[in-house]
Design an enzyme around this catalytic site. Structure first.
Site, PDB file in Angstrom:
ATOM      1  N   LYS A  37       0.842  -1.203   0.000  1.00 13.37           N
ATOM      2  CA  LYS A  37       0.000   0.000   0.000  1.00 13.37           C
ATOM      3  C   LYS A  37       0.878   1.254   0.000  1.00 13.37           C
ATOM      4  CE  LYS A  37      -0.326  -0.162   5.038  1.00 13.37           C
ATOM      5  NZ  LYS A  37      -1.110  -0.694   6.169  1.00 13.37           N
ATOM      6  N   ARG A 131     -11.041   0.377  14.768  1.00 12.99           N
ATOM      7  CA  ARG A 131     -10.839   1.185  13.561  1.00 12.99           C
ATOM      8  C   ARG A 131     -11.727   0.514  12.525  1.00 12.99           C
ATOM      9  NH1 ARG A 131      -4.870   1.883  11.043  1.00 12.99           N
ATOM     10  NH2 ARG A 131      -5.416  -0.210  10.386  1.00 12.99           N
ATOM     11  N   TYR A 263      14.861  30.936   6.934  1.00 10.33           N
ATOM     12  CA  TYR A 263      13.653  31.644   7.372  1.00 10.33           C
ATOM     13  C   TYR A 263      13.639  31.832   8.883  1.00 10.33           C
ATOM     14  CZ  TYR A 263      11.322  31.008   2.848  1.00 10.33           C
ATOM     15  OH  TYR A 263      10.969  31.062   1.537  1.00 10.33           O
TER      16      TYR A 263
HETATM   17  C1  LIG Z   1      -0.446  -1.618   6.857  1.00 13.05           C
HETATM   18  C2  LIG Z   1      -1.088  -2.865   7.271  1.00 13.05           C
HETATM   19  C3  LIG Z   1      -0.326  -4.018   7.422  1.00 13.05           C
HETATM   20  C4  LIG Z   1       1.189  -4.030   7.354  1.00 13.05           C
HETATM   21  O1  LIG Z   1       1.700  -3.455   8.550  1.00 13.05           O
HETATM   22  P1  LIG Z   1       3.257  -3.371   8.849  1.00 13.05           P
HETATM   23  O2  LIG Z   1       3.318  -2.865  10.251  1.00 13.05           O
HETATM   24  O3  LIG Z   1       3.825  -2.405   7.888  1.00 13.05           O
HETATM   25  O4  LIG Z   1       3.825  -4.721   8.691  1.00 13.05           O
HETATM   26  C5  LIG Z   1      -0.999  -5.202   7.678  1.00 13.05           C
HETATM   27  N1  LIG Z   1      -2.338  -5.219   7.799  1.00 13.05           N
HETATM   28  C6  LIG Z   1      -3.107  -4.112   7.703  1.00 13.05           C
HETATM   29  C7  LIG Z   1      -4.585  -4.216   7.854  1.00 13.05           C
HETATM   30  C8  LIG Z   1      -2.509  -2.894   7.443  1.00 13.05           C
HETATM   31  O5  LIG Z   1      -3.255  -1.792   7.349  1.00 13.05           O
END
Ligand SMILES: *Cc1c(COP(=O)(O)O)cnc(C)c1O
Length: 370
Positions: A37, A131, A263
């Site tokens: 992702k 969540r 700045y």
């Molecule tokens: C991002 C995510 C993962 C991977 O998590 P990592 O900590 O990067 O290994 C796995 N499952 C879900 C549902 C996620 O959102």
């Protein structure tokens, strides 16, 4: 040396090695889904996916239908799980590109069935992270599953909130809740084969009772495991960062004591020094919070960021390296000889997390695969 103002070098062989290390840690009975992702946490989803598929990955995971579509259009044919919800307007594209949705509510499952097309989905259970995922009871879930005509439940999943925190009971509570749901559904005649819960931390800090049929690491593929809290077992995963980030020097100059840098004039030189202005700033992903705090590696040595990080520019101290010139590379993240700086160290200085640093490297920073 690449002719880019700011670029990252990504090691394909290190991605492959990290993936194999994860596979070895969980053993042959557990599949390893590669989480790609957010453009593979800034590493480039297409390239990373190709490496993972070349090393036997049969599943990839993305957040959105759009991210899955990009992979399909690049010729990726393995299963792709869409983890962060499928909105109503994305359903047609989900079907068109043969992506596998995670459903987060029973209404969503019904809507998927109403598409009247054969499709497999995974149901996410909210086991306590609060969540995504359904909070419906086993009875409610089972009775809906028995009425489905087109959509087929292939997997049940959940996600841990605190898998690296061994001062907390939350992970054990979540595993118990997950197991209770799976058992309840099985007794009601619903036994989807693919059960999964674990991302990087639950693999690294060995929660084997949470590995089930498949694990979902992201961070570890890119070479990182978050530090644990409390009495954690030893980290099983000896993975290494796969990304190095560099920027070129635009200008070098000598400044006198009393000169104010950047700045707001927030850095005032206490003595004469030599500075370099780098061709990367917060628009490239250097956290603004590194102003007057962060470091980079110049000529093999850690050296401070002076003044505020600007949108396109960052100023550093190069008094130690008078030979540096415009066009020379400086390392923002990576290693030069004995000096190293990884996303976790940068995150700590910036008051954020390594994930945020990696995902923050912006699109205009050229990705180079080595
Ligand atoms: C991002 C995510 C993962 C991977 O998590 P990592 O900590 O990067 O290994 C796995 N499952 C879900 C549902 C996620 O959102």
């Amino acid at each position: 040396m690449p002719q880019s103002r700011s670029y990252v070098e990504i090691s394909r062989s290190q991605i492959a090695e990290n993936y194999r290390k994860i596979r070895d840690a969980v053993g042959a009975s557990v599949q390893v889904m590669g989480v790609v992702k957010a453009d593979a946490y800034g590493h480039g989803a297409i390239e990373v996916s190709r490496v993972l598929c070349g090393n036997g990955a049969q599943w990839l995971a993305v957040s959105s239908v759009d991210e899955g579509t990009v992979l399909r259009k690049s010729g990726i044919t393995v299963r792709i799980l869409v983890m962060a919800g499928v909105l109503p307007h994305e359903r047609a594209s989900l079907l068109e590109h043969d992506l596998t949705p995670v459903a987060h509510s029973l209404e969503e499952v019904q809507a998927l069935d109403d598409l009247a097309r054969p499709l497999s989905f995974h149901l996410k259970i909210d086991t306590g992270m609060t969540r995504l995922g359904t909070r419906a009871t086993v009875t409610e879930i089972a009775s809906l599953m028995h009425t489905l005509r087109h959509a087929r439940i292939e997997g049940i999943m959940s996600h841990f909130a605190s898998a690296a925190d061994f001062t907390s009971e939350q992970t054990e509570e979540q595993i118990r809740a997950f197991n209770a749901t799976v058992t309840g559904l099985r007794e009601a005649g619903i036994s989807p084969p693919v059960l999964h819960l674990s991302s990087t931390n639950a693999v690294a800090y060995a929660h084997p009772d949470a590995w089930k049929l498949l694990v979902r690491p992201g961070h570890a593929i890119y070479g990182y495991v978050s530090p644990a809290r409390g009495g954690a077992p030893k980290n099983l995963l000896h993975v290494k960062p796969v990304l190095t980030w560099k920027a070129k020097i635009i200008v070098v100059k000598d400044i006198p004591a009393g000169a104010r840098v950047g700045y707001g004039g927030s850095f005032v030189a206490s003595h004469a020094m030599r500075i370099a202005v780098l061709s990367a700033g917060y628009a490239d992903g250097i956290p603004h919070r590194l102003s007057n705090r962060g470091r980079v590696i110049a000529a093999g040595k850690l050296t401070p960021i002076l003044g505020t990080v600007s949108m396109d520019l960052t100023t550093i101290d190069v008094s130690h390296a008078p030979h540096l010139q415009p066009g020379d590379d400086v390392t923002l993240l990576g290693r030069e000889g004995a000096a190293s700086l990884d996303a976790q160290e940068i995150a700590k200085t910036a008051g954020t997390i390594s994930y945020n640093v990696l995902c923050g490297i912006s699109a205009r920073v050229k990705r180079i695969y080595v």
